[in-house]
Design an enzyme around this catalytic site. Sequence first.
Site, PDB file in Angstrom:
ATOM      1  N   HIS A 131      43.510  18.569  50.480  1.00 28.27           N
ATOM      2  CA  HIS A 131      42.610  19.693  50.260  1.00 28.27           C
ATOM      3  C   HIS A 131      42.888  20.814  51.257  1.00 28.27           C
ATOM      4  CE1 HIS A 131      40.277  18.579  53.790  1.00 28.27           C
ATOM      5  NE2 HIS A 131      39.929  17.402  53.272  1.00 28.27           N
ATOM      6  N   CYS A 164      41.584  12.725  55.312  1.00 28.05           N
ATOM      7  CA  CYS A 164      42.309  13.387  54.222  1.00 28.05           C
ATOM      8  C   CYS A 164      43.550  14.092  54.780  1.00 28.05           C
ATOM      9  CB  CYS A 164      41.400  14.388  53.522  1.00 28.05           C
ATOM     10  SG  CYS A 164      39.978  13.636  52.689  1.00 28.05           S
TER      11      CYS A 164
END
Length: 255
Positions: A132, A140
């Site tokens: 992202h 992430c």
Amino acid sequence: MSKIALLFAMLFSLPMITACSASEQVPEAPVVKQQLVGSPVYIQIFKEERTLELYAKMGNEFRLVNSFRICNFSGGLGPKRREGDFKSPEGFYSVDARHLKPDSKYYRAINIGFPNDYDKSQGYSGAYLMIHGECKSIGCYAMTNTYMDEIYRYVEAAFAYGQNRIDISIYPFRMTEQNLKRHRSSSDIAFWNQLKPGYDYFVKNHQPPVVSVSNGQYVLGQPVMSSNQMTQYASTAPAASTNPFAQTKPLTEVK
């Protein structure tokens, strides 16, 4: 004399440079990149090098579109094992259009599909691990928004033009013999040796590896050839919607 010594030093260093870069492609020219929007794509991530590589299919090979510096990931090297350990996953993942999240609070996001069949076989836990934007990460792979725009555009277009699933291979580092030797004392070395055949397959064939899970181990298989998709991973996710941009209920972003 010092100039001669310097010349010999440069000559002897050339093979080392060539060997280190032999597995790395050079990105295509901008005009070619634009023509590849909508082609099937493939993603490789290398933690130690902080690099995400985006490939698109040209003819019978996947060619490097661009190499992006990862802005942030957490937890260091090694696979994610449990929810709350803040580790970023490693392994072989496969996503469909429902894994796209254009309205993520982290700009735009692609859910990598953790846990996959291997992770489940090991009892690993966690959910909604993403690639992202916004350059901040808790488990992430965070990119700058500019980089995420380009990655997302190619992935979204690939689904729109018929690719059913996109493979994402995540490695701790480039899986060369030298790097594996350098990390041979790690407690994760047995796991990393499972990843190496997939890495080697792509270096040799310029095709994403076909990976399944057998007896709790990653196993390299033979390619499954079809018009829309080059590879299948051992995924239990149902087929993608016929509308590649259709969204199911919003994803809760949990690490």
